[in-house]
Motif scaffolding. Structure first.
Motif, PDB file in Angstrom:
ATOM      1  N   UNK A   4       0.848  -1.187   0.000  1.00  0.00           N
ATOM      2  CA  UNK A   4       0.000   0.000   0.000  1.00  0.00           C
ATOM      3  C   UNK A   4       0.886   1.240   0.000  1.00  0.00           C
ATOM      4  N   UNK A   5       0.562   2.169  -0.886  1.00  0.00           N
ATOM      5  CA  UNK A   5       1.290   3.431  -0.945  1.00  0.00           C
ATOM      6  C   UNK A   5       0.307   4.570  -0.765  1.00  0.00           C
ATOM      7  N   UNK A   6       0.528   5.379   0.240  1.00  0.00           N
ATOM      8  CA  UNK A   6      -0.267   6.581   0.445  1.00  0.00           C
ATOM      9  C   UNK A   6       0.576   7.775   0.046  1.00  0.00           C
ATOM     10  N   UNK A   7      -0.013   8.660  -0.743  1.00  0.00           N
ATOM     11  CA  UNK A   7       0.718   9.816  -1.220  1.00  0.00           C
ATOM     12  C   UNK A   7      -0.199  11.025  -1.272  1.00  0.00           C
ATOM     13  N   UNK A   8       0.371  12.186  -1.184  1.00  0.00           N
ATOM     14  CA  UNK A   8      -0.382  13.421  -1.359  1.00  0.00           C
ATOM     15  C   UNK A   8      -0.190  13.968  -2.765  1.00  0.00           C
ATOM     16  N   UNK A   9       0.598  13.296  -3.587  1.00  0.00           N
ATOM     17  CA  UNK A   9       0.903  13.748  -4.942  1.00  0.00           C
ATOM     18  C   UNK A   9       0.047  12.987  -5.945  1.00  0.00           C
ATOM     19  N   UNK A  10      -1.172  13.467  -6.171  1.00  0.00           N
ATOM     20  CA  UNK A  10      -2.097  12.762  -7.066  1.00  0.00           C
ATOM     21  C   UNK A  10      -1.583  12.728  -8.502  1.00  0.00           C
ATOM     22  N   UNK A  11      -0.888  13.758  -8.937  1.00  0.00           N
ATOM     23  CA  UNK A  11      -0.374  13.771 -10.307  1.00  0.00           C
ATOM     24  C   UNK A  11       0.656  12.666 -10.513  1.00  0.00           C
ATOM     25  N   UNK A  12       1.538  12.480  -9.546  1.00  0.00           N
ATOM     26  CA  UNK A  12       2.535  11.405  -9.650  1.00  0.00           C
ATOM     27  C   UNK A  12       1.860  10.043  -9.594  1.00  0.00           C
ATOM     28  N   UNK A  13       0.861   9.910  -8.740  1.00  0.00           N
ATOM     29  CA  UNK A  13       0.131   8.647  -8.645  1.00  0.00           C
ATOM     30  C   UNK A  13      -0.525   8.306  -9.974  1.00  0.00           C
ATOM     31  N   UNK A  14      -1.234   9.253 -10.556  1.00  0.00           N
ATOM     32  CA  UNK A  14      -1.949   9.018 -11.807  1.00  0.00           C
ATOM     33  C   UNK A  14      -0.985   8.763 -12.961  1.00  0.00           C
ATOM     34  N   UNK A  15       0.216   9.312 -12.902  1.00  0.00           N
ATOM     35  CA  UNK A  15       1.208   9.123 -13.962  1.00  0.00           C
ATOM     36  C   UNK A  15       2.034   7.844 -13.792  1.00  0.00           C
ATOM     37  N   UNK A  16       1.781   7.067 -12.741  1.00  0.00           N
ATOM     38  CA  UNK A  16       2.546   5.846 -12.498  1.00  0.00           C
ATOM     39  C   UNK A  16       2.330   4.851 -13.624  1.00  0.00           C
ATOM     40  N   UNK A  17       3.390   4.403 -14.291  1.00  0.00           N
ATOM     41  CA  UNK A  17       3.236   3.417 -15.374  1.00  0.00           C
ATOM     42  C   UNK A  17       2.548   2.148 -14.855  1.00  0.00           C
TER      43      UNK A  17
END
Length: 98
Positions: A25-38
């Motif tokens: 599980x990865x929690x992040x506040x960076x939604x742009x990086x999350x959505x760009x994850x290959x």
């Protein structure tokens, strides 16, 4: 995680790539990086924030991800904008509300 008895270090990560490869599980506040994850296939927005929902829908379209919109505010205020952008990106926008 402490309340569940899980080993938090073994079950979580701050690295999105590691989460994709290991199932952690990865929690992040960076939604742009999350959505760009290959390798990410679907984005679910349930934020309740119109600005965030529309931003996430457009980011999903840019990154070729499908979008499940469970954000009535974003769906109502930006109904045409996210759908048009996602269709152009070849991804789908699915309403999770009905």
């Amino acid at each position: 995680m402490i309340d569940t008895g899980w080993d938090a270090d073994a079950a979580t990560t701050t690295d999105l790539g590691e989460a994709m490869n290991t199932g952690k599980t990865c929690l992040t506040e960076d939604s742009a990086a999350l959505i760009a994850t290959p390798g990410l296939d679907v984005v679910i927005d349930a934020t309740g924030s119109p600005a965030a929902g529309i931003r996430h829908a457009l980011l999903a379209a840019e990154n070729g991800c499908h979008m499940v919109m469970v954000n009535v505010e974003a769906d109502v205020l930006g109904r045409r904008l996210p759908r048009a952008g996602i269709r152009q990106g070849g991804s789908g926008l699915f309403d999770g509300l009905w």
